[in-house]
Design a protein around this motif. Structure first.
Motif, PDB file in Angstrom:
ATOM      1  N   ARG A  81       2.158   1.914  -3.417  1.00 61.74           N
ATOM      2  CA  ARG A  81       1.171   2.486  -4.340  1.00 61.74           C
ATOM      3  C   ARG A  81       1.296   4.009  -4.369  1.00 61.74           C
ATOM      4  O   ARG A  81       1.213   4.639  -5.438  1.00 61.74           O
ATOM      5  CB  ARG A  81      -0.235   2.061  -3.917  1.00 61.74           C
ATOM      6  CG  ARG A  81      -1.336   2.586  -4.825  1.00 61.74           C
ATOM      7  CD  ARG A  81      -2.693   2.030  -4.399  1.00 61.74           C
ATOM      8  NE  ARG A  81      -3.731   2.495  -5.312  1.00 61.74           N
ATOM      9  CZ  ARG A  81      -4.393   3.643  -5.173  1.00 61.74           C
ATOM     10  NH1 ARG A  81      -4.099   4.463  -4.176  1.00 61.74           N
ATOM     11  NH2 ARG A  81      -5.324   3.983  -6.048  1.00 61.74           N
ATOM     12  N   HIS A  82       1.498   4.599  -3.216  1.00 57.60           N
ATOM     13  CA  HIS A  82       1.671   6.052  -3.161  1.00 57.60           C
ATOM     14  C   HIS A  82       3.057   6.461  -3.676  1.00 57.60           C
ATOM     15  O   HIS A  82       3.194   7.420  -4.439  1.00 57.60           O
ATOM     16  CB  HIS A  82       1.480   6.558  -1.719  1.00 57.60           C
ATOM     17  CG  HIS A  82       0.065   6.526  -1.261  1.00 57.60           C
ATOM     18  ND1 HIS A  82      -0.469   5.452  -0.578  1.00 57.60           N
ATOM     19  CD2 HIS A  82      -0.954   7.427  -1.403  1.00 57.60           C
ATOM     20  CE1 HIS A  82      -1.746   5.691  -0.305  1.00 57.60           C
ATOM     21  NE2 HIS A  82      -2.074   6.885  -0.794  1.00 57.60           N
ATOM     22  N   GLN A 126       0.396   9.739   8.134  1.00 57.89           N
ATOM     23  CA  GLN A 126      -0.962  10.296   8.171  1.00 57.89           C
ATOM     24  C   GLN A 126      -1.884   9.574   7.195  1.00 57.89           C
ATOM     25  O   GLN A 126      -3.048   9.277   7.518  1.00 57.89           O
ATOM     26  CB  GLN A 126      -0.898  11.786   7.846  1.00 57.89           C
ATOM     27  CG  GLN A 126      -2.226  12.508   8.017  1.00 57.89           C
ATOM     28  CD  GLN A 126      -2.091  14.008   7.802  1.00 57.89           C
ATOM     29  OE1 GLN A 126      -1.058  14.481   7.349  1.00 57.89           O
ATOM     30  NE2 GLN A 126      -3.133  14.746   8.154  1.00 57.89           N
ATOM     31  N   MET A 127      -1.381   9.282   6.008  1.00 52.43           N
ATOM     32  CA  MET A 127      -2.194   8.592   4.990  1.00 52.43           C
ATOM     33  C   MET A 127      -2.628   7.201   5.449  1.00 52.43           C
ATOM     34  O   MET A 127      -3.746   6.756   5.163  1.00 52.43           O
ATOM     35  CB  MET A 127      -1.395   8.450   3.692  1.00 52.43           C
ATOM     36  CG  MET A 127      -1.166   9.727   2.929  1.00 52.43           C
ATOM     37  SD  MET A 127      -0.100   9.352   1.513  1.00 52.43           S
ATOM     38  CE  MET A 127       0.192  10.989   0.889  1.00 52.43           C
ATOM     39  N   HIS A 128      -1.735   6.509   6.138  1.00 52.37           N
ATOM     40  CA  HIS A 128      -1.978   5.101   6.453  1.00 52.37           C
ATOM     41  C   HIS A 128      -2.405   4.875   7.899  1.00 52.37           C
ATOM     42  O   HIS A 128      -2.572   3.727   8.316  1.00 52.37           O
ATOM     43  CB  HIS A 128      -0.726   4.283   6.143  1.00 52.37           C
ATOM     44  CG  HIS A 128      -0.381   4.241   4.692  1.00 52.37           C
ATOM     45  ND1 HIS A 128      -0.963   3.355   3.812  1.00 52.37           N
ATOM     46  CD2 HIS A 128       0.456   5.011   3.945  1.00 52.37           C
ATOM     47  CE1 HIS A 128      -0.485   3.552   2.588  1.00 52.37           C
ATOM     48  NE2 HIS A 128       0.383   4.559   2.641  1.00 52.37           N
ATOM     49  N   GLY A 129      -2.570   5.970   8.647  1.00 53.37           N
ATOM     50  CA  GLY A 129      -3.017   5.817  10.028  1.00 53.37           C
ATOM     51  C   GLY A 129      -2.025   5.072  10.886  1.00 53.37           C
ATOM     52  O   GLY A 129      -2.424   4.252  11.746  1.00 53.37           O
ATOM     53  N   ARG A 158       0.837  -1.214   0.000  1.00 52.87           N
ATOM     54  CA  ARG A 158       0.000   0.000   0.000  1.00 52.87           C
ATOM     55  C   ARG A 158       0.870   1.262   0.000  1.00 52.87           C
ATOM     56  O   ARG A 158       0.548   2.240  -0.683  1.00 52.87           O
ATOM     57  CB  ARG A 158      -0.932  -0.019   1.215  1.00 52.87           C
ATOM     58  CG  ARG A 158      -2.021  -1.077   1.133  1.00 52.87           C
ATOM     59  CD  ARG A 158      -3.151  -0.796   2.118  1.00 52.87           C
ATOM     60  NE  ARG A 158      -2.682  -0.837   3.502  1.00 52.87           N
ATOM     61  CZ  ARG A 158      -2.654  -1.937   4.254  1.00 52.87           C
ATOM     62  NH1 ARG A 158      -3.041  -3.101   3.733  1.00 52.87           N
ATOM     63  NH2 ARG A 158      -2.249  -1.879   5.501  1.00 52.87           N
ATOM     64  N   ILE A 159       1.955   1.219   0.766  1.00 48.79           N
ATOM     65  CA  ILE A 159       2.878   2.352   0.764  1.00 48.79           C
ATOM     66  C   ILE A 159       3.460   2.546  -0.635  1.00 48.79           C
ATOM     67  O   ILE A 159       3.579   3.671  -1.140  1.00 48.79           O
ATOM     68  CB  ILE A 159       4.003   2.133   1.801  1.00 48.79           C
ATOM     69  CG1 ILE A 159       3.431   2.192   3.221  1.00 48.79           C
ATOM     70  CG2 ILE A 159       5.108   3.170   1.638  1.00 48.79           C
ATOM     71  CD1 ILE A 159       4.429   1.812   4.302  1.00 48.79           C
ATOM     72  N   TYR A 200       7.057  11.267  -1.025  1.00 52.68           N
ATOM     73  CA  TYR A 200       6.387  11.648   0.217  1.00 52.68           C
ATOM     74  C   TYR A 200       7.370  11.614   1.382  1.00 52.68           C
ATOM     75  O   TYR A 200       8.357  10.850   1.369  1.00 52.68           O
ATOM     76  CB  TYR A 200       5.233  10.682   0.538  1.00 52.68           C
ATOM     77  CG  TYR A 200       4.061  10.797  -0.403  1.00 52.68           C
ATOM     78  CD1 TYR A 200       3.045  11.722  -0.166  1.00 52.68           C
ATOM     79  CD2 TYR A 200       3.968   9.975  -1.528  1.00 52.68           C
ATOM     80  CE1 TYR A 200       1.962  11.822  -1.031  1.00 52.68           C
ATOM     81  CE2 TYR A 200       2.891  10.074  -2.393  1.00 52.68           C
ATOM     82  CZ  TYR A 200       1.890  11.004  -2.142  1.00 52.68           C
ATOM     83  OH  TYR A 200       0.827  11.112  -2.998  1.00 52.68           O
ATOM     84  N   GLU A 248       3.994  12.341   6.102  1.00 51.32           N
ATOM     85  CA  GLU A 248       2.843  12.300   5.187  1.00 51.32           C
ATOM     86  C   GLU A 248       2.328  10.865   5.034  1.00 51.32           C
ATOM     87  O   GLU A 248       1.116  10.619   5.045  1.00 51.32           O
ATOM     88  CB  GLU A 248       3.242  12.854   3.821  1.00 51.32           C
ATOM     89  CG  GLU A 248       3.444  14.365   3.798  1.00 51.32           C
ATOM     90  CD  GLU A 248       3.997  14.852   2.477  1.00 51.32           C
ATOM     91  OE1 GLU A 248       3.631  15.966   2.059  1.00 51.32           O
ATOM     92  OE2 GLU A 248       4.807  14.118   1.848  1.00 51.32           O
ATOM     93  N   LEU A 249       3.243   9.919   4.921  1.00 52.43           N
ATOM     94  CA  LEU A 249       2.840   8.520   4.778  1.00 52.43           C
ATOM     95  C   LEU A 249       2.173   8.011   6.049  1.00 52.43           C
ATOM     96  O   LEU A 249       1.199   7.246   5.992  1.00 52.43           O
ATOM     97  CB  LEU A 249       4.061   7.647   4.436  1.00 52.43           C
ATOM     98  CG  LEU A 249       4.661   7.864   3.050  1.00 52.43           C
ATOM     99  CD1 LEU A 249       6.004   7.157   2.937  1.00 52.43           C
ATOM    100  CD2 LEU A 249       3.711   7.348   1.962  1.00 52.43           C
TER     101      LEU A 249
END
Length: 368
Positions: free
Chosen positions: A301-302, A315-318, A298-299, A308, A312-313
């Motif tokens: 994918r960004h 925050q995106m992935h909780g 998933r990481i 990033y 930022e990562l």
């Protein structure tokens, strides 16, 4: 995993770099049987196959297990000649004469390699004299079809007739397509052999092996050569020396002949400027393992789309920043990330070029 060649006491004059027309013919037969292994040769393979005589094509299928899934040691008979190091022949007839000098046991053992019936890097019973080994060879041949059974029975009952058949077949292949190919390839192979020989003379074995392949290294403290392959094996140079044989048709295969009682041989592809060196088996395993984790997928994918920061990562992935940092560390250690600094921030991005090569790197790694 690796193959080790113990070279304790090996003198430099016992190391030779020499092309072999018979080994190159073996690689030509392999490329014709498995063109998917050699995408750069598909045009040549298609052209040869299109003009091949149908009778010769049928004979090519009769014993293709000698060169399709594995490269039989019969194509490097010089390594099996007893009494010290023997070099490959300068011409195909000379190489075939060396094939004729192998004993029936050597010939049968090497020809039965496709059945995996015999110990390869240790002394063991042979199929000509041991009934249990003979039965096992026939049983394993049966699992591969009637064609292999017929060949194996012939081989065990009448080795001289199979030897004569194979020599005639190889001579016919030479006339049909290989002589023309060898006339083009031999100059490149001879030039590569001269280059490696000069490296060996001027800079030593470490530099010469590094030029052969990044998968080959000299462990001086242990007195051995280590070849990075997805297999295990060990042999010694003893009195036979070490032979390096270049191939133009063989990439991506890096063959190591380490048969018990035979001279060790490294059969290596000549370097090609258009192709980058593949990663080691360890690097390849690390990269595939790094990408297989669901969070890192998933990481990725960004990171494939943009750069990033760790924050930022997170925050995106909780997730917490330390958790993200651990996953980024795995990806970075595997060589899958690029990083750059912007002021006090560090930006991470997926190296899509490396990821895009994973499929071909994996294929090259398992075929090496």
């Amino acid at each position: 995993m690796s193959v080790h060649i113990d070279i304790a006491g090996l003198r430099r004059e016992r190391i030779a770099v020499v092309p072999s027309p018979l080994a190159e013919l073996g690689m030509a037969l392999h490329a014709l049987s498995e063109p998917g292994h050699h995408p750069g040769l598909q045009g040549w393979a298609t052209g040869v196959t299109a003009r091949l005589d149908s009778h010769l094509a049928d004979r090519m299928c009769e014993a293709d297990f000698l060169w399709r899934s594995t490269f039989s040691d019969l194509f490097l008979p010089c390594a099996g000649i007893p009494g010290g190091p023997t070099l490959p022949g300068a011409t195909l007839p000379e190489d075939l004469d060396l094939l004729d000098k192998l004993t029936d046991r050597q010939f049968v053992d090497a020809a039965l390699e496709f059945t995996c019936a015999l110990a390869y890097d240790a002394q063991g019973p042979d199929a000509l004299s041991d009934l249990a080994v003979r039965r096992r060879a026939l049983d394993l041949a049966a699992s591969r079809g009637p064609q292999q059974v017929r060949f194996t029975r012939r081989l065990l009952e009448d080795p001289p007739s199979v030897r004569a058949w194979l020599r005639q077949f190889l001579e016919d292949c030479d006339e049909a397509f290989f002589a023309e190919a060898w006339s083009r390839l031999r100059h490149q192979l001879a030039a590569d052999a001269r280059h490696k020989t000069e490296l060996l003379r001027r800079k030593g074995l470490t530099e010469a092996l590094a030029a052969v392949s990044p998968a080959v290294a000299l462990d001086e403290s242990a007195g051995r050569i280590v070849i990075d392959k997805l297999t295990e094996g060990r042999t010694v140079t003893a009195d036979g020396g070490l032979l390096l044989v270049p191939t133009s048709l063989g990439r991506p295969h890096l063959m190591v002949l380490h048969r018990y009682g035979w001279q060790p041989v490294l059969h290596y592809p000549v370097s090609t400027s258009e192709l980058s060196d593949p990663p080691s088996v360890e690097q390849l395993s690390r990269r595939m393992s790094a990408l297989s984790h669901p969070v890192r997928m998933r990481i990725s994918r960004h990171l494939a789309r943009s750069a990033y920061t760790t924050g930022e990562l997170a925050q995106m992935h909780g997730m917490t920043a330390p958790e993200i940092s651990r996953h980024l560390g795995v990806l970075k250690k595997a060589g899958l990330l690029t990083t750059r600094r912007r002021g006090r921030y560090v930006l991470h991005q997926l190296d899509v070029t490396v990821v895009a090569r994973l499929g071909s790197d994996f294929l090259e790694g398992i075929l090496r």
